[in-house]
Design an enzyme around this catalytic site. Structure first.
Site, PDB file in Angstrom:
ATOM      1  N   GLY A 127       0.629  -1.134   0.003  1.00 53.78           N
ATOM      2  CA  GLY A 127      -0.041  -0.046   0.019  1.00 53.78           C
ATOM      3  C   GLY A 127       0.753   1.135  -0.064  1.00 53.78           C
ATOM      4  O   GLY A 127       1.821   0.995   0.369  1.00 53.78           O
ATOM      5  N   SER A 172       9.651   2.943  -1.889  1.00 54.83           N
ATOM      6  CA  SER A 172       9.417   1.691  -1.981  1.00 54.83           C
ATOM      7  C   SER A 172       9.988   0.587  -0.955  1.00 54.83           C
ATOM      8  O   SER A 172      10.701   0.568  -0.480  1.00 54.83           O
ATOM      9  CB  SER A 172       9.916   1.046  -3.182  1.00 54.83           C
ATOM     10  OG  SER A 172       9.647  -0.446  -3.420  1.00 54.83           O
ATOM     11  N   ASP A 228     -24.006   8.001   1.078  1.00 48.24           N
ATOM     12  CA  ASP A 228     -23.407   9.378   1.927  1.00 48.24           C
ATOM     13  C   ASP A 228     -22.027   9.688   1.223  1.00 48.24           C
ATOM     14  O   ASP A 228     -21.522  10.555   0.596  1.00 48.24           O
ATOM     15  CB  ASP A 228     -23.181   9.355   3.428  1.00 48.24           C
ATOM     16  CG  ASP A 228     -24.422   9.384   3.890  1.00 48.24           C
ATOM     17  OD1 ASP A 228     -25.594   9.802   3.280  1.00 48.24           O
ATOM     18  OD2 ASP A 228     -24.434   9.125   5.077  1.00 48.24           O
ATOM     19  N   TYR A 230     -23.612  18.147   5.873  1.00 53.65           N
ATOM     20  CA  TYR A 230     -22.782  17.482   7.189  1.00 53.65           C
ATOM     21  C   TYR A 230     -21.619  18.245   7.455  1.00 53.65           C
ATOM     22  O   TYR A 230     -20.725  18.566   6.677  1.00 53.65           O
ATOM     23  CB  TYR A 230     -22.671  16.030   6.695  1.00 53.65           C
ATOM     24  CG  TYR A 230     -21.853  15.304   7.820  1.00 53.65           C
ATOM     25  CD1 TYR A 230     -22.357  14.968   8.922  1.00 53.65           C
ATOM     26  CD2 TYR A 230     -20.419  14.965   7.687  1.00 53.65           C
ATOM     27  CE1 TYR A 230     -21.560  14.117  10.018  1.00 53.65           C
ATOM     28  CE2 TYR A 230     -19.717  14.333   8.487  1.00 53.65           C
ATOM     29  CZ  TYR A 230     -20.189  13.767   9.494  1.00 53.65           C
ATOM     30  OH  TYR A 230     -19.627  13.050  10.504  1.00 53.65           O
TER      31      TYR A 230
END
Length: 226
Positions: free
Chosen positions: A28, A45, A120, A214
């Protein structure tokens, strides 16, 4: 040190990925683009998350040339840069292999909009794009292709994982956290029975409310709401 503030932000928000169970070991990455210079800050990396610091971040230009840094950029760098070159409104890209969302990706299936939380945050179903080879710009091209067909800031890639985008690093990381949260709920819900997608009008109203009413920067009703 170039882009000191953005370096700190990207380094800090990388910690949210393992904290929320979205990655394991060194998998990730998060990147952030500086709109003024066009330079991109990205994870090095193969460096473990607990070792990431602002100084260890790598800065590249949109062609992939390293402007500053002591490490190689993420192997997903070319894909991030492709997205930035083709989506000027995007200033952050996040990639994870979060388990529940990636389970949907593994079977090439998107996440249906069966809850208000999905409406949402994502404005509709979370789509799954096709398979693309790792290491070059192919993944970025597939993400851009799918983004052109949706307003959703999260894209699943078949047999791979999750990519999210945002106008800010916080927005992109939040989308990555939220896509795993709703993927988990939808997975469990399927064990209980048949899923029913929300009507398009309900999705539209929920997304409009969430994005425009919101939070503390918007004019909130006197009571109720999330």
């Amino acid at each position: 040190m170039l882009l000191e503030s953005l370096r700190k932000e990207v380094a800090l928000l990388h910690a949210e990925l393992p904290r929320n169970g979205l990655v394991t070991w060194t998998s990730g990455n998060v990147s952030g683009r500086d709109p003024a210079s066009g330079l991109v800050v990205i994870k090095p990396s193969g460096v473990r998350y607990e070792d990431l610091t602002p100084e260890s971040m790598v800065i590249v230009d949109l062609d992939g040339k390293v402007a500053e840094g002591n490490f190689k950029p993420s192997t997903d760098c070319e894909s991030h840069l492709y997205i930035y070159r083709h989506r000027p409104e995007v200033n952050s890209v996040v990639h994870t292999h979060s388990p529940f969302a990636t389970a949907f990706a593994a079977v090439g299936e998107g996440i249906p909009c069966v809850m208000t939380a999905i409406a949402d945050e994502f404005g509709g179903p979370i789509p799954c794009g096709g398979y693309a080879r790792i290491g070059g710009a192919e993944i970025g091209a597939e993400v851009v292709r799918v983004l052109e067909q949706t307003r959703c800031p999260a894209i699943l890639l078949k047999q791979h994982g999750v990519f999210t985008v945002g106008a800010t690093v916080t927005a992109a990381v939040k989308a990555a956290v939220m896509v795993e949260d709703v993927a988990r709920t939808v997975f469990y819900a399927r064990q209980l029975g048949k899923l029913e997608s929300l009507p398009e009008e309900e999705i539209r109203v929920a997304h409009q409310r969430y994005t425009h009413a919101y939070g503390q920067k918007a004019a909130l009703p006197s009571r109720g709401g999330r």
